[in-house]
Enzyme design. Structure first.
Site, PDB file in Angstrom:
ATOM      1  N   CYS A 320      11.634  -1.859   4.866  1.00 45.64           N
ATOM      2  CA  CYS A 320      11.791  -0.439   4.607  1.00 45.64           C
ATOM      3  C   CYS A 320      10.510   0.224   4.132  1.00 45.64           C
ATOM      4  CB  CYS A 320      12.888  -0.223   3.573  1.00 45.64           C
ATOM      5  SG  CYS A 320      14.492  -0.840   4.092  1.00 45.64           S
ATOM      6  N   THR A 321       9.469  -0.550   3.873  1.00 49.26           N
ATOM      7  CA  THR A 321       8.195   0.037   3.486  1.00 49.26           C
ATOM      8  C   THR A 321       7.222   0.041   4.652  1.00 49.26           C
ATOM      9  OG1 THR A 321       7.297  -2.070   2.726  1.00 49.26           O
ATOM     10  CG2 THR A 321       8.495  -0.771   1.125  1.00 49.26           C
TER      11      THR A 321
END
Length: 494
Positions: A320-321
């Site tokens: 998710c980063t």
């Protein structure tokens, strides 16, 4: 502001700063020249090499300085593979190596070689029998890190080196994360490290090649650094790197014991304070200053942003980063949860008060991120979802309405795997597919299956881990009609 990202780059050690400034004044001349200034520079460079070699556990003439740890890895791998090209072009690396090792392996494959990944278990520990089985005839080189950059798991380097020795295969050890704490076990053929990991200056690494190891530089050479790395050496940085390495090793025993106690506190209290959280990595074989955990129903980028706003600098291996939506290759190899992944790596001097303050703010931050994503109440009862899912907050990845169907799918197809319900989360980033699964699972009877459709690769890790953590059965996966993958989950009885 507490800095908890020492595994990426440790703060500059005071000894490094002093040595760097002194070397800038005294070591600016060419150490290859015979005049007074050149001789002075040569003395500084030779002293730095001897100091670093002592810390590594090798001879000074086996060690050279490089522009970075990545450059050391690339040069070491390329040189070893070229030196043993008559043996074969087979390369074996552990599946959790630093990305610079994997990039070099991919380049080797593109050039006509082959490479094989040795698996690890759920703690990130190398599977030694599988590793041994890959050391077949024609293997030119094997690579095993001393400790993992993301989870801190310490690898069985001595055992891997023994296996390589039996097969006559040189072993390259990436010791970047561990060298500031201790010298790696013997038996290696090549070793690399990066000074900014232990509090030295950035832009300086080291490469050690044991005598007797076949090595052929893969680039044009000159008279510098034993012909292994060309160009004018960064002498001030080399002096500062060596001086700080000696200093941190002198402090290592006491500081390791102190930081290990703080990390033990984090490992015990984070899962107790934050529901549905998993600490990853080996519980015993680990670096003293590093802990990694993952949280269900949390967007990793949002979590790191909120922690930064609260005054804590941490990092993540979560998909998710990343704009690529691909999970960390380390978490993927381990088969553990990638949602809401946080790596806390404590620099030397971290106080108990800083750790306690982190533990104090973390539960509220995680709860806030979960609430913003309309996630189920973590750790609480999971009631059947309302007829329509709550509207996602503005700007969140969950802005499109979930398509939930029972029985036949649109277009006349049947639900994958005979599922009683289908949650279509294609086009949405994790953790949204898992959040929508959690909302939907209560709507089907126990023993029936929910199919989650997703085209985010992170779902391949996160859906099975959600099942394991909450007690449901992960049935498997199948290609989804119209694209993506259908992940099949059977609701638990009771």
């Amino acid at each position: 502001m507490p800095y908890f990202d020492a595994a990426s780059a440790a703060p500059l050690h005071p000894v490094a700063r002093q040595a760097l400034l002194a070397a800038l004044d005294e070591g600016w001349a060419d150490p290859a020249r015979l005049h007074r200034e050149g001789r002075r520079a040569r003395l500084l460079l030779d002293a730095a090499r001897e100091t670093a070699a002592e810390a590594v556990g090798c001879r000074p003439d086996e060690l050279v300085f490089t522009p970075s740890g990545t450059a050391a890895v690339h040069s070491g791998m390329a040189g070893a593979l070229a030196g043993r090209r008559r043996v074969g072009r087979r390369l074996v690396v552990s599946s959790v190596e630093h990305s610079c090792v994997l990039h070099a392996a991919e380049a080797h494959e593109e050039a006509g070689g082959e490479f094989h990944l040795a698996p690890v278990d759920r703690t990130g520990l190398l599977d030694l029998p599988a590793f041994r089985s890959l050391l077949s005839p024609g293997t030119a080189l094997a690579c095993v890190q001393s400790a993992n950059h993301e989870t801190g798991t310490v690898q069985p380097v001595a055992e891997a080196a023994a296996a390589c020795r039996e097969e006559g295969v040189p072993l390259l050890v990436d010791a970047a994360q561990s060298l500031g704490w201790e010298a790696p076990p013997g038996g290696w053929s090549l070793l690399t490290a990066s000074a900014h990991k232990w509090g030295g200056p950035p832009g300086i690494g080291l490469l050690a090649v044991r005598k007797g190891t076949r090595f052929s530089p893969a680039r044009p050479v000159d008279e510098r650094e034993s012909g292994r790395f060309p160009g004018f050496p960064n002498l001030p940085a080399a002096v500062a790197a060596a001086a700080s390495l000696r200093a941190v090793r002198q402090e290592a025993a006491d500081e390791a014991a102190r930081l290990r106690a703080l990390v033990d506190r984090l490992r015990a209290r984070v899962p107790a304070l934050v529901p549905d959280t998993e600490v990853v990595g080996h519980a015993g074989r680990r670096l003293p200053h590093l802990v990694t955990f993952s949280c269900l129903y949390v967007d990793g980028e949002a979590l790191l942003t909120e922690l930064d706003r609260a005054g804590f600098s941490v990092s993540s291996g979560s998909s998710c980063t990343s704009d690529t939506l691909v999970p960390s290759h380390v978490l993927k190899a381990m088969g553990v949860l990638s949602e809401g992944n946080v790596r806390v790596s404590l620099p030397r001097g971290t106080s108990e008060e800083d750790v306690e303050r982190f533990l104090g703010v973390l539960p509220g931050i995680v709860a806030g991120v979960r609430s913003a994503l309309s996630a189920p109440v973590a750790g609480g009862p999971r009631e059947p979802a309302p007829p329509q899912a709550p509207e996602a907050p503005e700007g969140s990845p969950d802005q499109e309405e979930t398509q939930e169907q029972e029985g036949p799918q649109e277009g006349g197809g049947r639900a994958p795997g005979g599922a009683a319900a289908v949650v279509d989360s294609r086009g949405k980033r994790c953790p949204i597919p898992v959040i929508e699964l959690a909302r939907r699972i209560g709507d089907v009877p126990p023993g029936r299956v929910v199919a989650v459709l997703s085209d985010d690769e992170a779902a391949r890790l996160d859906v099975p881990e959600w099942c394991r953590m909450l007690g449901h059965e992960y049935v498997g996966e199948t290609p989804a009609e119209g694209g993506g993958t259908a992940y099949l989950v059977r609701r638990a009885h009771g």
